[in-house]
Design an enzyme around this catalytic site. Structure first.
Site, PDB file in Angstrom:
ATOM      1  N   ASN A 165     -10.678  -0.656  -4.908  1.00 43.97           N
ATOM      2  CA  ASN A 165     -11.889  -1.230  -4.414  1.00 43.97           C
ATOM      3  C   ASN A 165     -12.436  -0.072  -3.543  1.00 43.97           C
ATOM      4  O   ASN A 165     -13.594  -0.670  -3.423  1.00 43.97           O
ATOM      5  CB  ASN A 165     -11.022  -2.263  -3.679  1.00 43.97           C
ATOM      6  N   HIS A 166     -11.740   0.507  -3.649  1.00 41.97           N
ATOM      7  CA  HIS A 166     -13.074   1.753  -2.503  1.00 41.97           C
ATOM      8  C   HIS A 166     -13.717   2.472  -3.413  1.00 41.97           C
ATOM      9  O   HIS A 166     -14.432   3.903  -2.805  1.00 41.97           O
ATOM     10  CB  HIS A 166     -11.972   2.753  -1.832  1.00 41.97           C
ATOM     11  N   GLU A 178      -9.569   7.452  -5.195  1.00 42.21           N
ATOM     12  CA  GLU A 178     -10.220   6.860  -4.384  1.00 42.21           C
ATOM     13  C   GLU A 178     -10.049   6.337  -2.977  1.00 42.21           C
ATOM     14  O   GLU A 178     -11.298   5.890  -2.004  1.00 42.21           O
ATOM     15  CB  GLU A 178     -10.673   4.148  -4.687  1.00 42.21           C
ATOM     16  N   ASN A 179      -9.399   6.756  -2.708  1.00 39.26           N
ATOM     17  CA  ASN A 179      -9.331   7.403  -1.025  1.00 39.26           C
ATOM     18  C   ASN A 179      -9.673   8.588  -0.493  1.00 39.26           C
ATOM     19  O   ASN A 179      -8.930   9.356   0.691  1.00 39.26           O
ATOM     20  CB  ASN A 179      -8.293   6.644  -0.423  1.00 39.26           C
ATOM     21  N   HIS A 230      -2.423   1.614  -4.585  1.00 33.46           N
ATOM     22  CA  HIS A 230      -3.156   0.429  -3.535  1.00 33.46           C
ATOM     23  C   HIS A 230      -2.343   0.056  -2.181  1.00 33.46           C
ATOM     24  O   HIS A 230      -2.643   0.558  -1.054  1.00 33.46           O
ATOM     25  CB  HIS A 230      -3.525  -1.257  -4.071  1.00 33.46           C
ATOM     26  N   HIS A 288       0.230   2.217  -1.543  1.00 31.59           N
ATOM     27  CA  HIS A 288       0.658   3.525  -0.943  1.00 31.59           C
ATOM     28  C   HIS A 288       2.129   3.872  -0.054  1.00 31.59           C
ATOM     29  O   HIS A 288       2.039   4.704   0.183  1.00 31.59           O
ATOM     30  CB  HIS A 288      -0.291   4.182   0.689  1.00 31.59           C
ATOM     31  N   ASP A 323      -1.989   7.898  -4.939  1.00 30.82           N
ATOM     32  CA  ASP A 323      -3.847   7.714  -3.660  1.00 30.82           C
ATOM     33  C   ASP A 323      -3.507   8.787  -3.592  1.00 30.82           C
ATOM     34  O   ASP A 323      -2.330   8.983  -2.783  1.00 30.82           O
ATOM     35  CB  ASP A 323      -3.337   5.924  -3.391  1.00 30.82           C
ATOM     36  N   HIS A 335      -4.844  -1.687  -9.876  1.00 28.44           N
ATOM     37  CA  HIS A 335      -4.772  -1.333  -8.170  1.00 28.44           C
ATOM     38  C   HIS A 335      -4.718  -2.929  -7.296  1.00 28.44           C
ATOM     39  O   HIS A 335      -5.407  -3.436  -7.884  1.00 28.44           O
ATOM     40  CB  HIS A 335      -5.746  -0.903  -8.222  1.00 28.44           C
TER      41      HIS A 335
END
Length: 260
Positions: free
Chosen positions: A65-66, A37-38, A173, A175, A8, A148
């Site tokens: 999810n983001h 996604e982050n 997810h 991290h 991520d 994820h």
């Protein structure tokens, strides 16, 4: 085929770290996948960032999810074959959950998938992946899955459920990179989490004091991105593209400040 998976990407520090690593080492790899996604301030991704990643040599950007936090990404996501969102969201959600890319004459399928334990309610990842893989295998045996998910048990269970059916299942997810990389006897590689790319000065990429205050007070906080002491976390795998079986899996930990 040698494949790089990068965990991520968190905010600008993560993006800068990825860029510097790829400037040095991208020629060592035949195919590159990152979780993005982050990457936009810690929440979501923008078209500009996605295009930057691709210009740096990234082949596929997976999500989580983001994925939809920046609404400007919706149209781009619908039209992109390189930016993925989790496959097991409802069919009418924008974006694609998998892609099949041809590189150097080899077809590589990449699937983005999301867990259900401690996560948003989505379709069963076990059923969704099983059905999708049965179709993809008609095209290529080289199938890579970014799962994820929060729970280690869910990740391990899915990897064992799909052993021999896919080339690699890796977790994102949390991290936090885990040390359980392995290759099952059927040729499927696995690791519970590949980690994150960004500052290690904070808590999973965000400023530590804010996160600590959240735990102390239980009150809402604005999470800002930590800087300094930046690392790239990921894995490398060597893939037999004739059989779709993994031959080697190795963790990657690169410290930006050391400038190897």
């Amino acid at each position: 085929m040698k494949i790089l998976i990068v965990g991520d990407i968190v905010g600008r520090p993560g993006r800068n770290t990825l860029k510097e690593y790829l400037e040095k080492y991208k020629d060592n790899y035949d195919f590159i996948i990152v979780n993005g996604e982050n990457s936009a301030g810690g929440f979501g991704i923008t078209e500009k960032i996605a295009e930057e990643f691709l210009s740096w040599g990234v082949d596929v950007i997976t999500g989580g999810n983001h994925s939809w936090d920046k609404k400007e990404i919706y149209e781009y996501m619908n039209n992109s074959e390189s930016l993925l969102r989790p496959f097991n969201y409802p069919a009418n959600v924008c974006g694609k959950g998998y892609t099949i890319k041809e590189k150097n004459g080899v077809k590589i399928a990449v699937i983005s998938l999301q867990g259900r334990v401690f996560m948003n309610v989505v379709d069963c990842p076990f059923v969704a992946l099983k059905n999708l893989v049965s179709e993809i295998k008609k095209i290529t045996p080289n199938i890579i899955v970014d799962f994820h998910a929060e729970a280690s048990s869910e990740k391990i269970a899915l990897s064992k459920y799909m052993t021999g059916e896919i080339s690699l299942l890796y977790g994102t997810h949390t991290h936090v990179q885990t040390a359980d990389e392995r290759i099952y006897k059927e040729g499927t590689a696995y690791i519970t989490d590949v980690g994150m790319t960004g500052s290690q000065n904070g808590v999973i990429g965000t400023i530590a004091e804010t996160v600590i205050n959240k735990f102390l007070t239980s009150l809402p906080q604005k999470f800002d991105i930590a800087e300094g002491n930046e690392f790239l976390n990921g894995i490398e795998i060597d893939l037999d593209t004739n059989t779709g079986k993994a031959k080697v899996i190795k963790r990657v930990n690169w410290e930006r400040t050391k400038q190897e």
